[in-house]
Design an enzyme around this catalytic site. Structure first.
Site, short mmCIF file in Angstrom:
data_model
loop_
_atom_site.label_atom_id
_atom_site.label_comp_id
_atom_site.label_asym_id
_atom_site.label_seq_id
_atom_site.Cartn_x
_atom_site.Cartn_y
_atom_site.Cartn_z
N LYS A 53 0.82 -1.20 0.00
CA LYS A 53 0.00 0.00 0.00
C LYS A 53 0.88 1.28 0.00
CE LYS A 53 -4.06 -2.01 0.06
NZ LYS A 53 -3.91 -3.46 -0.21
C1 LIG Z 1 -5.31 -4.31 0.51
C2 LIG Z 1 -6.77 -4.18 0.55
C3 LIG Z 1 -7.56 -4.66 1.61
C4 LIG Z 1 -7.03 -5.55 2.70
O1 LIG Z 1 -5.93 -5.16 3.34
P1 LIG Z 1 -4.93 -6.21 4.03
O2 LIG Z 1 -4.16 -5.30 4.93
O3 LIG Z 1 -4.07 -6.80 2.96
O4 LIG Z 1 -5.74 -7.18 4.77
C5 LIG Z 1 -8.91 -4.40 1.61
N1 LIG Z 1 -9.49 -3.71 0.62
C6 LIG Z 1 -8.79 -3.26 -0.43
C7 LIG Z 1 -9.48 -2.49 -1.49
C8 LIG Z 1 -7.41 -3.49 -0.51
O5 LIG Z 1 -6.73 -3.08 -1.58
#
Ligand SMILES: *Cc1c(COP(=O)(O)O)cnc(C)c1O
Length: 396
Positions: free
Chosen positions: A186
């Site tokens: 992210k």
């Molecule tokens: C990455 C992501 C998540 C989940 O996050 P994690 O930390 O990997 O569990 C949820 N929604 C979206 C749109 C994402 O891109």
């Protein structure tokens, strides 16, 4: 998008603070920690960044969605409306609480279509969850109006749009509860981590308790704390929070780099008449984590995507054929392949997926290509990349 591309001394210093005193847990051990409270510090830093009263850090973005839903009292048999284009975490987080994910078409914003959403509301609908996919947002005013009209809880997944805004408000801070992920890929990362953001005191207290076994966090003797209600463990560790603390301070710099790289790429592609871009609702500013564009049809999108890969243009996704992000490949959900028994309510609630089609979503996703914007590209690299992409698209 990935903040890990620019790890440096700031991240190392924060992590070393934690290792120097050895308290890896975010709660308790007051005497040992030499004043280091990385998770608490990160929560107040995020509250500033997202202009919100409260932030509860948790162990992942998926946990953030579950905790947000639980904090608003959503559970067994409740229907939660979500888009067909998202990450698998969306329905996982809903189903963990025994609630029913109701999938609904997206539009040319690549997020929830307000018309499709309103048509899907039933007496069982308790919440709608908008997902700001690939750096941009839904028409938040339209969705808010529908939520108010039908008395629904409004949840915002801003995991992929950290740093974007709508009418001057940070994405993730607009609905009743916002969810963020700080996983490794992210825009800002903790390694693993997530956050629930809200201005509602009760939701915040619920999230704070629920994510730590129902602990009330009153006083400074963890052993003496009571449990007003049942909880779970979705805690983040101090090590993860320390990385995030360094990263969140760099968010303005990251968004600025993304915007520069995005703009160079977009300007180059905009000269091709067959290329169009996703709609950004009025008053919205993207996070520039991705550049999304449409080609005339599925066939050209497939060919361009394949040729990009063959020519070293990495990180451009054609989600129509992707396992993670689009309903077409979610057979494990459609066939309810669960390790453990699933309630009859959820089974019946998901029957619709065996027959329902999503032509409108297919229309947009089939033609969409979504290019990740990296932080580490130099201006020369991005210009060379843009030129190569233009040549490949023009060749078709
Ligand atoms: C990455 C992501 C998540 C989940 O996050 P994690 O930390 O990997 O569990 C949820 N929604 C979206 C749109 C994402 O891109």
């Amino acid at each position: 998008m990935p903040g890990f591309e620019l790890f440096g001394d700031l991240e190392r210093k924060e992590v070393n603070d934690v290792l120097d005193n050895g308290v890896l847990m975010r709660y308790g051990f007051d005497g040992m920690r030499n004043g280091h409270w990385k998770a608490k510090e990160l929560e107040s830093e995020l509250a500033k960044t997202f202009s919100s009263k409260h932030v509860q850090l948790v162990s992942s973005g998926t946990a953030a969605v579950s905790v947000a839903l639980a904090s608003a009292g959503i559970g067994a048999g409740d229907e939660v409306i979500m888009p067909t284009f998202t990450f698998v975490a969306s329905f996982e987080a809903i189903m963990m609480l025994g609630a029913i994910p109701v999938l609904v078409d997206i539009d040319d914003t690549l997020t929830l279509d307000p018309k499709a959403l309103e048509a899907a509301i039933t007496p069982k609908t308790k919440a709608i969850m908008v997902v700001h996919m690939c750096g941009s947002m839904a028409d938040m005013d339209a969705l808010r109006t529908i939520c108010n009209k039908h008395n629904l809880i409004f949840i915002e997944d801003a995991c992929q749009a950290i740093g974007g805004s709508y009418k001057g408000k940070p994405l993730g801070s607009i609905a009743d509860l916002g969810c963020f992920s700080f996983d490794f890929v992210k825009t800002i990362t903790c390694g693993e981590g997530g956050a629930v953001v809200t201005n509602n005191n009760q939701y915040y207290l619920n999230a704070d308790h629920y994510s730590d076994h129902g602990h009330d966090h009153v006083g400074n003797d963890r052993g003496a704390e009571t449990h007003p209600f049942l909880g779970y463990n979705f805690r983040i560790s101090e090590l993860n929070a320390a990385v995030g603390l360094a990263q969140v301070r760099r968010l303005p710099e990251f968004v600025k780099i993304q915007k520069r790289n995005y703009s160079i790429l977009r300007e180059a592609l905009a000269h091709i008449p067959e290329v169009t871009f996703r709609t950004v609702p009025e008053g919205g500013e993207e996070s520039y984590a991705f550049l999304n564009f449409f080609l005339p049809d599925l066939e050209s999108a497939r060919k361009v995507s394949k040729t990009f890969k063959e020519n070293g243009i990495d990180a451009c996704f054609h989600y129509y054929d992707n396992n993670w992000h689009y309903i077409r490949k979610w057979d494990h959900l459609r066939d309810l392949k669960s390790l453990f028994p699933i309630s009859n309510e959820v089974k019946q609630g998901l029957e619709y997926l065996k027959t329902k089609t999503f032509e409108q979503s297919d229309h947009w996703i089939a033609r969409n290509i979504s290019c990740l914007i990296k932080l580490s590209w130099t201006e020369e690299e991005i210009r060379a990349r843009a030129q190569k992409m233009v040549e490949i698209i023009k060749a078709f």
